[in-house]
Write an enzyme that holds these catalytic residues in place. Structure first.
Site, PDB file in Angstrom:
ATOM      1  N   ASP B  97       0.858  -1.184   0.000  1.00 18.56           N
ATOM      2  CA  ASP B  97       0.000   0.000   0.000  1.00 18.56           C
ATOM      3  C   ASP B  97       0.896   1.236   0.000  1.00 18.56           C
ATOM      4  OD1 ASP B  97      -2.864   1.076   2.038  1.00 18.56           O
ATOM      5  OD2 ASP B  97      -2.046   1.790   0.124  1.00 18.56           O
ATOM      6  N   HIS B 238      -6.943   7.249   7.827  1.00 15.24           N
ATOM      7  CA  HIS B 238      -5.818   6.379   7.484  1.00 15.24           C
ATOM      8  C   HIS B 238      -6.170   5.582   6.236  1.00 15.24           C
ATOM      9  CE1 HIS B 238      -3.626   2.352   8.534  1.00 15.24           C
ATOM     10  NE2 HIS B 238      -2.792   3.147   7.880  1.00 15.24           N
ATOM     11  N   ASN B 333       4.498   4.725   4.167  1.00 15.24           N
ATOM     12  CA  ASN B 333       4.991   3.659   3.278  1.00 15.24           C
ATOM     13  C   ASN B 333       5.560   4.324   2.039  1.00 15.24           C
ATOM     14  OD1 ASN B 333       4.078   1.519   4.886  1.00 15.24           O
ATOM     15  ND2 ASN B 333       2.633   0.725   3.371  1.00 15.24           N
ATOM     16  N   MET B 384      -9.081   1.650  17.288  1.00 14.90           N
ATOM     17  CA  MET B 384     -10.319   2.430  17.300  1.00 14.90           C
ATOM     18  C   MET B 384     -10.851   2.621  18.718  1.00 14.90           C
ATOM     19  SD  MET B 384     -12.964  -0.380  15.816  1.00 14.90           S
ATOM     20  CE  MET B 384     -13.205  -1.976  16.626  1.00 14.90           C
ATOM     21  N   HIS B 406       4.713   4.472  13.349  1.00 14.42           N
ATOM     22  CA  HIS B 406       3.544   4.863  12.555  1.00 14.42           C
ATOM     23  C   HIS B 406       2.219   4.458  13.190  1.00 14.42           C
ATOM     24  CE1 HIS B 406       2.777   0.737  11.395  1.00 14.42           C
ATOM     25  NE2 HIS B 406       1.935   1.054  10.444  1.00 14.42           N
TER      26      HIS B 406
END
Lengths: 143, 483
Positions: B97, B238, B333, B384, B406
């Protein structure tokens, strides 16, 4: 069902192990495993759409990788959920070739209850081996 | 998990595997972790980071951040800086990703104004920001227009009214990686990504409405400078380059596996497939990677535009009057060419950061004037249920090629999480605690339970103690959408 999700292998993703009699069966089980990872109700996938796929690869593990990648591509690019209807696999001097007729349908959020979205097949721990027990395959799907 | 034999302690928070740890290691491997985090680090991390230390052209040492866990090729949290002339680029060191990242957006709203409307806001965000498998973005693009996005990044969105010019100032590299070349990107990658602009994805991707709790400010001066205050409502999300980035990564991974023998390169792990940076293959990958970086910036810009629309709808006031402005957008990334001084010598290096955030201190040239005195914002997301952080980069992060953590990193597999947590029950529990979440998948929700992740507070505290980044504010969730 001859595939198993390996619990302790991949933390963020899904590891699958398959035991099958033939390499063709490995590809069939892998397709079912992919659907089962993505959907809570894989049996809800119909068979209105037909797609043909032809692939070649130098080795069985690369063949499995490319096959899974093709299914993931068709899911993203064409919103298709597919399983194998017919499969012909041939071993050649330079590797393997597969010709498959896939059937399925377009993804429908209302009817296909998604579990997770598979984004790629990986080379991590990718193995496809033949032994006296048949064929064993392991692979990890990136979620 | 037992600590590998031969690992030495550099400081309380920095450990090193020497070159003798594994044959082929060209440099040592440094792990940034407290003793407690180190104990929780899976064995795969040590194996993978020592493999990364074997890559040709690697400089000084490779690093793993406090939230490290095993990944594909590089561990998540892996950092490696390569010399340009004899070094390699590895897609495994950026991740599938490409430009997965975080965006933080402040508002001038207070939590007491938002709480009564949180369910309506989250429900509307769930409609306006597509999530999950099969989701399509809300703008229709032809291939020509999509190619423009690959070149222009977030600027494409601003030109067409999907955002404010100042949003670009508050994005890494102004929302565009230069030298992106759509000609080296496969048609399949375009097929996968063309209708995904403005979509969130699934798995651990999310959009969260948050607030700063009363004790959530760690640096009052920095918070004041960024107009942040306790009780304020912010939005954090995100996501990355979606199927497009994944296809680019896969395409070049396969291409590099074929090219490596021609370059005389062998790697201990196929997922570390690489090519010399200066080779045609290496240059093609970098150009394609930059296309994916730009696609992700445009993706997050479009999502911000939808967020502003939702706030307008719910509150009946313009986003300008609600003060919905971007704090910053970071990538975790990527690979970037950066000038870094090592042992007194200025070097130009390709820095791979996989599940790791760039972290530069004050006066960093890429920062807008308002942020220069402070340093580069760093956004680290927790689970979350637990909350997230805004931090600032530190000059002392030079020790890790200006990198920090991160996220929180997973503690347990998705399968284990599903056995322990039930999605519907989790939803009700979170709701009773004042966190309203929408997801397409109950199993997906269970997999993302807070208990499945490491303690983000421990991770950011370690990053601060190690001098990589320092805390400014903490955020707690009010509402969340997931794929």
């Amino acid at each position: 069902m001859s595939f198993r999700i390996e619990e302790d292998v991949a933390l963020a993703d899904v590891a699958i192990q398959i035991q099958a009699d033939t390499l063709e069966a490995v590809l069939r089980e892998s397709t079912e495993a992919l659907l089962s990872v993505q959907l809570e109700n894989p049996n809800a996938v119909g068979s209105e759409v037909v797609r043909k796929v032809e692939l070649t690869a130098a080795a069985p593990d690369l063949l499995l990788y490319k096959f899974l990648q093709e299914l993931i591509y068709l899911k993203d690019a064409h919103k298709l959920l597919l399983r194998i209807k017919k499969l012909t696999l041939a071993e050649r001097n330079d590797g393997f070739s597969v010709s498959a007729t896939l059937m399925g349908e377009t993804f429908d959020l209302q009817r296909h209850h998604q579990s997770v979205d598979v984004k790629a097949a990986t080379f991590h721990g990718l193995q496809v081996k033949e032994s006296h027990l048949g064929w064993q395959a392991t692979f990890i799907l990136d979620i | 998990m037992p600590i590998p034999r031969g690992m030495t302690k550099i400081t309380e928070d920095i450990w090193e595997l020497p070159r003798s740890h594994k044959p082929g290691m060209l440099v040592p491997a440094r792990i940034f972790a407290t003793p407690s985090l180190l104990e929780k680090t899976d064995a795969g991390v040590f194996d993978q980071i020592s493999n990364v230390a074997c890559l040709p052209g690697v400089e000084k040492y490779v690093c793993c951040m406090p939230d490290g866990h095993w990944g594909y090729g590089f561990p998540i949290g892996g950092v490696a800086a390569m010399r340009l002339d004899d070094g390699v680029v590895s897609p495994g060191g950026i991740g599938f990703d490409i430009n997965c990242g975080m965006r933080l957006v402040a508002t001038q709203l207070k939590v007491e104004e938002v709480r009564p409307k949180i369910q309506a806001m989250v429900d509307l965000l769930f409609k306006r920001v597509p999530t999950g498998a099969g989701a399509s973005g809300s703008i229709s693009l032809d291939r020509n227009e999509f190619r423009k996005i690959l070149r222009m990044g977030a600027a494409w969105c601003i030109e067409r009214g999907y955002g404010w010019p100042e949003d670009l100032e508050r994005t890494e590299n102004a929302g565009c990686a230069p030298d992106a070349n759509p000609d080296v990107v496969s048609a399949r990658a375009v097929d996968r990504g063309i209708d995904q602009i403005g979509t969130l994805g699934s798995g651990n991707h999310y959009l969260e409405i948050q607030t700063i709790p009363p004790d959530g400010i760690y640096d009052s001066a920095a918070a004041r400078a960024m107009n942040l205050f306790p009780g304020q409502v912010v939005v954090m999300f995100h996501c990355g380059s979606r199927g497009f980035g994944h296809q680019v990564a896969s395409d070049f991974m396969e291409s590099f596996l074929t090219a490596m023998p021609r370059h005389g390169i062998q790697v201990p792990d196929r997922q570390l497939a690489c090519a010399p940076i200066r080779s045609p293959e290496g240059q093609a990958y970098l150009s394609a990677m930059r296309c994916a970086i730009n696609m992700a910036f445009a993706n997050r810009q479009m999502i911000l535009h939808r967020i502003r629309e939702v706030f307008l709808h719910i509150f009946g006031q313009t986003p300008e009057s609600l003060g919905i402005r971007q704090i910053y957008d970071i990538s975790h990334n990527t690979a970037k060419i950066e000038e870094i001084t090592l042992d007194g010598h200025k070097k130009t290096l390709l820095v791979h950061r996989k599940g790791a955030t760039r972290s530069y201190g004050p006066d960093f040239e890429d920062l807008p004037p308002a942020l220069k005195p402070l340093g580069q914002p760093v956004i680290i997301g927790g689970s979350m249920e637990t909350g997230s952080y805004l931090l600032l980069g530190q000059a002392s992060a030079q020790q890790a090629f200006f990198t920090t953590a991160h996220g929180a990193g997973r503690l347990m597999s998705r399968g284990q999480a599903k056995k322990i947590y039930q999605g519907r029950a989790l939803f009700e529990q979170m709701k009773s605690r004042g966190i309203y979440v929408r997801s397409h998948s109950w199993t997906g929700l269970a997999e993302e339970a807070g208990g499945a992740y490491k303690d983000v507070h421990e991770v950011v505290a370690c990053a601060e103690k190690a001098g990589l980044s320092r805390r400014v504010a903490r955020f707690v969730p009010l509402g969340n959408i997931k794929g």
